[in-house]
Each structure stands twice: as C-alpha cells, then as structure tokens.
Design an enzyme around this catalytic site. Structure first.
Site, PDB file in Angstrom:
ATOM      1  N   ARG A   1     -10.232   6.044   2.997  1.00  0.00           N
ATOM      2  CA  ARG A   1     -10.482   6.718   4.269  1.00  0.00           C
ATOM      3  C   ARG A   1     -11.221   8.017   4.028  1.00  0.00           C
ATOM      4  NH1 ARG A   1      -5.191   5.384   7.768  1.00  0.00           N
ATOM      5  NH2 ARG A   1      -4.262   5.466   5.716  1.00  0.00           N
TER       6      ARG A   1
ATOM      7  N   ASP B   1       9.496  -7.658   2.093  1.00  0.00           N
ATOM      8  CA  ASP B   1       8.264  -8.049   2.782  1.00  0.00           C
ATOM      9  C   ASP B   1       8.660  -8.575   4.159  1.00  0.00           C
ATOM     10  OD1 ASP B   1       6.097  -9.378   3.832  1.00  0.00           O
ATOM     11  OD2 ASP B   1       5.736 -10.632   2.056  1.00  0.00           O
TER      12      ASP B   1
ATOM     13  N   TYR C   1       7.930  -9.861  24.446  1.00  0.00           N
ATOM     14  CA  TYR C   1       9.371  -9.694  24.180  1.00  0.00           C
ATOM     15  C   TYR C   1      10.014  -8.758  25.203  1.00  0.00           C
ATOM     16  CZ  TYR C   1      10.339 -12.404  20.023  1.00  0.00           C
ATOM     17  OH  TYR C   1      10.570 -13.445  19.175  1.00  0.00           O
TER      18      TYR C   1
ATOM     19  N   THR D   1      -5.400  10.032  11.863  1.00  0.00           N
ATOM     20  CA  THR D   1      -4.389  11.027  11.521  1.00  0.00           C
ATOM     21  C   THR D   1      -4.547  11.398  10.049  1.00  0.00           C
ATOM     22  OG1 THR D   1      -2.930  10.084  13.179  1.00  0.00           O
ATOM     23  CG2 THR D   1      -1.887  11.447  11.504  1.00  0.00           C
TER      24      THR D   1
ATOM     25  N   TYR E   1      -7.729  -6.458  11.231  1.00  0.00           N
ATOM     26  CA  TYR E   1      -6.816  -5.364  11.608  1.00  0.00           C
ATOM     27  C   TYR E   1      -6.752  -5.243  13.125  1.00  0.00           C
ATOM     28  CZ  TYR E   1      -4.816  -0.604  11.587  1.00  0.00           C
ATOM     29  OH  TYR E   1      -4.031   0.516  11.772  1.00  0.00           O
TER      30      TYR E   1
ATOM     31  N   ALA F   1       3.663   0.426  16.033  1.00  0.00           N
ATOM     32  CA  ALA F   1       2.459   1.220  15.785  1.00  0.00           C
ATOM     33  C   ALA F   1       1.224   0.381  16.067  1.00  0.00           C
ATOM     34  CB  ALA F   1       2.441   1.699  14.336  1.00  0.00           C
TER      35      ALA F   1
ATOM     36  N   ASN G   1       9.027 -10.825  13.455  1.00  0.00           N
ATOM     37  CA  ASN G   1      10.348 -10.653  12.827  1.00  0.00           C
ATOM     38  C   ASN G   1      11.039  -9.381  13.307  1.00  0.00           C
ATOM     39  OD1 ASN G   1      10.349 -13.016  11.344  1.00  0.00           O
ATOM     40  ND2 ASN G   1       9.374 -12.080   9.559  1.00  0.00           N
TER      41      ASN G   1
ATOM     42  N   THR H   1       0.831  -1.212   0.000  1.00  0.00           N
ATOM     43  CA  THR H   1       0.000   0.000   0.000  1.00  0.00           C
ATOM     44  C   THR H   1       0.864   1.259   0.000  1.00  0.00           C
ATOM     45  OG1 THR H   1      -0.166   0.005   2.423  1.00  0.00           O
ATOM     46  CG2 THR H   1      -1.917  -1.105   1.214  1.00  0.00           C
ATOM     47  N   GLY H   2       2.167   1.111   0.108  1.00  0.00           N
ATOM     48  CA  GLY H   2       3.070   2.266   0.102  1.00  0.00           C
ATOM     49  C   GLY H   2       3.335   2.744  -1.319  1.00  0.00           C
TER      50      GLY H   2
HETATM   51  N1  UDP Z   1     -16.609   7.410   6.117  1.00  0.00           N
HETATM   52  C1  UDP Z   1     -17.572   8.050   5.362  1.00  0.00           C
HETATM   53  N2  UDP Z   1     -17.389   8.128   4.015  1.00  0.00           N
HETATM   54  C2  UDP Z   1     -16.290   7.633   3.375  1.00  0.00           C
HETATM   55  C3  UDP Z   1     -15.295   6.990   4.151  1.00  0.00           C
HETATM   56  C4  UDP Z   1     -15.498   6.894   5.523  1.00  0.00           C
HETATM   57  O1  UDP Z   1     -18.592   8.534   5.885  1.00  0.00           O
HETATM   58  O2  UDP Z   1     -16.206   7.745   2.138  1.00  0.00           O
HETATM   59  C5  UDP Z   1     -16.805   7.317   7.581  1.00  0.00           C
HETATM   60  C6  UDP Z   1     -16.654   5.912   8.128  1.00  0.00           C
HETATM   61  O3  UDP Z   1     -17.896   5.241   8.098  1.00  0.00           O
HETATM   62  C7  UDP Z   1     -16.172   6.179   9.538  1.00  0.00           C
HETATM   63  C8  UDP Z   1     -15.382   7.474   9.417  1.00  0.00           C
HETATM   64  O4  UDP Z   1     -15.797   8.078   8.196  1.00  0.00           O
HETATM   65  O5  UDP Z   1     -17.268   6.385  10.397  1.00  0.00           O
HETATM   66  C9  UDP Z   1     -13.879   7.281   9.381  1.00  0.00           C
HETATM   67  O6  UDP Z   1     -13.604   6.298   8.432  1.00  0.00           O
HETATM   68  P1  UDP Z   1     -12.145   5.930   7.945  1.00  0.00           P
HETATM   69  O7  UDP Z   1     -12.289   4.881   6.881  1.00  0.00           O
HETATM   70  O8  UDP Z   1     -11.415   7.169   7.559  1.00  0.00           O
HETATM   71  O9  UDP Z   1     -11.371   5.324   9.198  1.00  0.00           O
HETATM   72  P2  UDP Z   1     -11.831   4.614  10.575  1.00  0.00           P
HETATM   73  O10 UDP Z   1     -11.772   5.695  11.581  1.00  0.00           O
HETATM   74  O11 UDP Z   1     -13.230   4.061  10.449  1.00  0.00           O
HETATM   75  O12 UDP Z   1     -10.820   3.560  10.762  1.00  0.00           O
END
Ligand code: UDP
Length: 313
Positions: free
Chosen positions: A187, A57, A160, A176, A146, A115, A100, A36-37
C-alpha cells in the site's frame, strides 16, 4: 464482562481494535490464521487474562466456547498486491468466512459488525461517495476479487439481518493508516515510508494525480466503536474526507523523512486503479456524532515514528 470476538485480530486494524476493546473493559478473543496478520501486533496482549487468541482459518467451521456479545469481522487480505497474490483466499474469506461468522452471531445471539470497504464503490462516477451510491466495479478485473467479496459480504449480512433477525452493522472503511501497517504490503503509505527511509525512489503510480483520503487509525477505531454501539443497520462510511493527490502525498512524506537520497520514481498505473476517492461522512456525523480528529500532518508524524523502528535505513 462483555465478550467480543475479533477476526483478523493480528492485522493492522484488528490489533488496534483488540487494544481498544481491552481498554474499554471487554474480554477479547482474537482470531487469525496469520495469512497477512502478524503476531507481533498483539504480542503485548498475550499476558493479559482479558485476552485469548485462537489460531484459526474462519473459512472453515468456527467454534467458540461460551457466550459472545459482539463480533467484529475484520479478517481479509486488504492491500491490492495481497489480493492479487491471494485472489481465492480473498474471495473465500469474504464469502465463506463471512457466512461462518454470521452463523456464529446467530447461534450466540451476538451483534456482528462486518468490515466493508470504499472498494464497493469501485472507480467511482460519483464524488465524494455517499452510502446511497451503488458503485462502478469491474467484477472480472484484478480488484474484482476483493470488491465483489466485500459486496457479497454486505449482501449476505443484510440477508441474515432480514431473514434471521441477526443484529448486524456494516462499516465501509476508506483508506486508513497508522502504526502496524505491514511494511511490505504494497500500500502507498508503507511503500513511501520504507522507500523514503531507505533513500530510494518513491514509486508513484501513473502521474500521481489520482486521489485518496487518508484516515488515522485511532479516528477509524472510534468510528467503529460508535457504530457498533449504535442501532444503525445500514452501511456507514467511515473515513477522513481530507483528499490529497498521490503525488502530493509522496511529497509530504519526502519532506517529513528528509532523506536527501530519496526521490519521486514514476511507475505505470495498475489496472482499474480508482482515480478519485473521498468519503461523504454526513451520515456518520449525523448518526454517530463522529468525525475524524487527527490532521494528516500529525498522523503522518506518529506513523513515521513506527516506521523508523521497523525499516532498516
Ligand atoms: N500507489 C502508488 N505507489 C505505490 C503504491 C500505491 O502510487 O507504491 C497508488 C495507487 O496506485 C493508488 C493509491 O496509491 O492510486 C493508493 O493505493 P493503495 O495500494 O494504498 O490502496 P487503494 O486505495 O488503491 O486500495
């Protein structure tokens, strides 16, 4: 010169960490498998003699020649649609990849900061979330891959620390944002900026009453830097407690971009989407003397400048 290894170096957070540690005078080794980078995030570092890049990887055996003082373990798919598309890789990097990296830290006698995430709190029943809360996670739901990978990451890191005396730090990162977020990672912020710039509907999931608390990337990096150099081995929340509903967030972005064609487009709420999220940062304030400095209005403006350069209107 101190030498630091950063996994996930070509990602959003990893690349900002590379920049910061170069600025602080470290020798930086960036590692990524580009799942994803994106190398564009670190291309500007390739000419520097203080920077080395390993395409690798980390779920496979990791070898780094020479001494290492610090490891920052940031490799993982991190957006909900990424880990839905890549559930096995997400579990593997959180589990095998972390194993690892802890092995490398032990071998090199390096301090490792891993993280973790606010997702360890799941759909929280305590609000705001402090580090003492154990969370409300559905292990078999779509986000389980996740959330549980990161919970395992915390558990194996503490193991560890306890059994092998590895010098460990655990950060729990809340939402963030900033330049270099992937446009199509799904996101909320990249989605809304891309849609607003293109004059499309901003896809607000559910009724938009769910909340998040958004931290500007420079503030987060400062928190990571301070935690790494502290002596605190228990998890620490780093995030901005300024909470906002997703609908209000959409409206702020609509107003900032000012594209008359853009509008709010309601869509179904994803399964297990946390209803609220806000970090309790009392501990970070006390232990690290840290708190976020960049208000959302300012952070959004800086982020908009970036998205203008990558999104075609
Ligand atoms: N969200 C949204 N529309 C989008 C993407 C996300 O309304 O196109 C909402 C999602 O349902 C969540 C919040 O925005 O409630 C943050 O989503 P994100 O995927 O950024 O990360 P999350 O905090 O859920 O891991």
């Amino acid at each position: 010169m101190k030498r630091v290894l950063i996994t996930g170096a070509a990602g959003f957070l990893g690349s900002h960490l590379c920049d910061r540690f170069i600025r602080e005078g470290y020798q930086v080794i960036g590692m990524d498998n580009l799942l994803t980078g994106n190398l564009a995030n670190i291309e500007h570092l390739f000419p520097l003699k203080e920077f080395e890049y390993y395409h690798h990887d980390i779920t496979k055996f990791v070898h780094v020649p020479g001494k290492l003082d610090y490891i920052l373990h940031f490799a993982s798919p991190a957006s909900p649609i990424d880990y839905l598309k890549m559930p096995i890789q997400t579990l593997k990097v959180g589990a095998l990849g972390t194993h690892n990296m802890l092995g490398v830290a032990r071998e090199k006698k390096a301090r490792i900061l891993v993280a973790s995430t606010s997702e360890v709190y799941g759909d929280p029943l305590e609000h705001p979330q402090s580090e003492t809360y154990w969370g409300n996670v559905n292990p078999v739901g779509p986000r389980g891959v996740y959330d549980e990978a990161k919970r395992f990451l915390e558990a194996i890191t503490m193991a560890y620390h306890t059994y092998h005396q590895v010098d460990t730090r655990i950060i729990r990162i809340f939402n963030t944002y900033g330049p270099r977020m992937r446009q199509e990672d799904g996101r909320v912020l990249p989605a809304f900026f891309s849609q607003a710039i293109r004059g499309e509907g901003l896809t607000v999931f559910g009724d938009g009453s769910q909340t998040r608390s958004f931290c500007y990337v420079d503030d987060l990096v400062e928190g990571i830097y301070r935690l790494l150099l502290s002596d605190h081995t228990q998890p620490v929340n780093i995030g901005n407690p300024d909470e906002v509903t997703i609908l209000q967030f959409a409206e702020e972005i609509l107003q900032l971009v000012g594209n008359p064609k853009a509008f709010i487009d309601y869509r179904p709420l994803p399964v297990d989407d946390p209803k609220v999220r806000q970090p309790d940062i009392t501990k970070a304030r006390q232990i690290l003397g840290w708190e976020p400095k960049v208000p959302r209005a300012e952070g959004l403006k800086m982020t908009y400048e970036y998205f203008k350069t990558v999104v075609q209107p």
